[in-house]
Write an enzyme that holds these catalytic residues in place. Structure first.
Site, PDB file in Angstrom:
ATOM      1  CE  LYS A  42      -4.095  -2.179   0.743  1.00 36.54           C
ATOM      2  NZ  LYS A  42      -4.451  -3.165   0.418  1.00 36.54           N
ATOM      3  CB  CYS A  43       4.280   1.317  -1.125  1.00 37.88           C
ATOM      4  SG  CYS A  43       5.674   2.987  -0.698  1.00 37.88           S
ATOM      5  N   GLY A  44       3.329   4.394  -2.713  1.00 39.01           N
ATOM      6  CA  GLY A  44       4.146   5.102  -3.171  1.00 39.01           C
ATOM      7  C   GLY A  44       4.414   3.972  -4.217  1.00 39.01           C
TER       8      GLY A  44
END
Length: 182
Positions: A35-37
């Site tokens: 769930k990271c950029g």
């Protein structure tokens, strides 16, 4: 001389795996999050894996929830997400901590071998990370801690750490470094 082959880790089901299993391969060890950029880097990682795997290259994926709680879920749900969303085929291990007293011993070793490599300031997220980390610790660049998800360590065929790539590093640079070791 100590190498990564001196370590065992746990696969995503909790079974011990000796890193000796990867002897004579070029390895990219990555701490990841779903769930990271930087999560879309799974696509680029899979391309590297597909391109070089037949030449003796592998990627070892270690999910880590230490940065903004961006790797929620179970080891199995993370694995399913990566397979379904990005089609990843490289080995994925049990979720680990990469910083702190209770960090996975492998990651303590990796950081001892290669400290912070600096941001590629051409990357759009680099300034955001630099500002955020500077506010928390103006001297953050001076320690070897992993700064964020998708930090990568390149290992040669002898099990030695030869390079560290921060999450902002270009995949062209990483590919060239892999090619030099194959």
């Amino acid at each position: 001389m100590k190498t990564i082959y001196d370590f065992s880790v746990k696969d995503r089901k909790g079974k011990p795996v000796s890193l000796k299993e990867y002897a004579n391969e070029v390895i990219l060890i990555v701490n990841t999050a779903t769930k990271c950029g930087f999560t879309p880097q799974y696509e680029e990682l899979e391309k590297l894996y597909e391109t070089y795997h037949s030449q003796g290259f592998t990627i070892l994926d270690f999910p880590c929830n230490q940065f903004g709680q961006q790797a929620p879920g179970t080891d199995e749900s993370i694995h399913e997400f990566c397979k379904l969303t990005y089609g990843t085929d490289f080995p994925r291990f049990k979720k680990v901590k990469v910083n702190g007293d209770d960090a996975e011993p492998l990651f303590k070793f990796l950081k001892e071998q290669k400290g912070f490599a600096g941001w590629d300031m051409e990357h759009p997220i680099a300034h955001i990370l630099d500002d955020m980390l500077t506010k928390a610790d103006p001297n953050y660049k001076d320690n070897a801690d992993i700064k964020w998800n998708f930090t990568k360590f390149l290992i040669n065929k002898q099990g030695q750490v030869v390079a560290r790539f921060e999450p902002t590093a270009s995949f062209d640079t990483i590919a060239k470094a892999i090619e030099e070791l194959l």
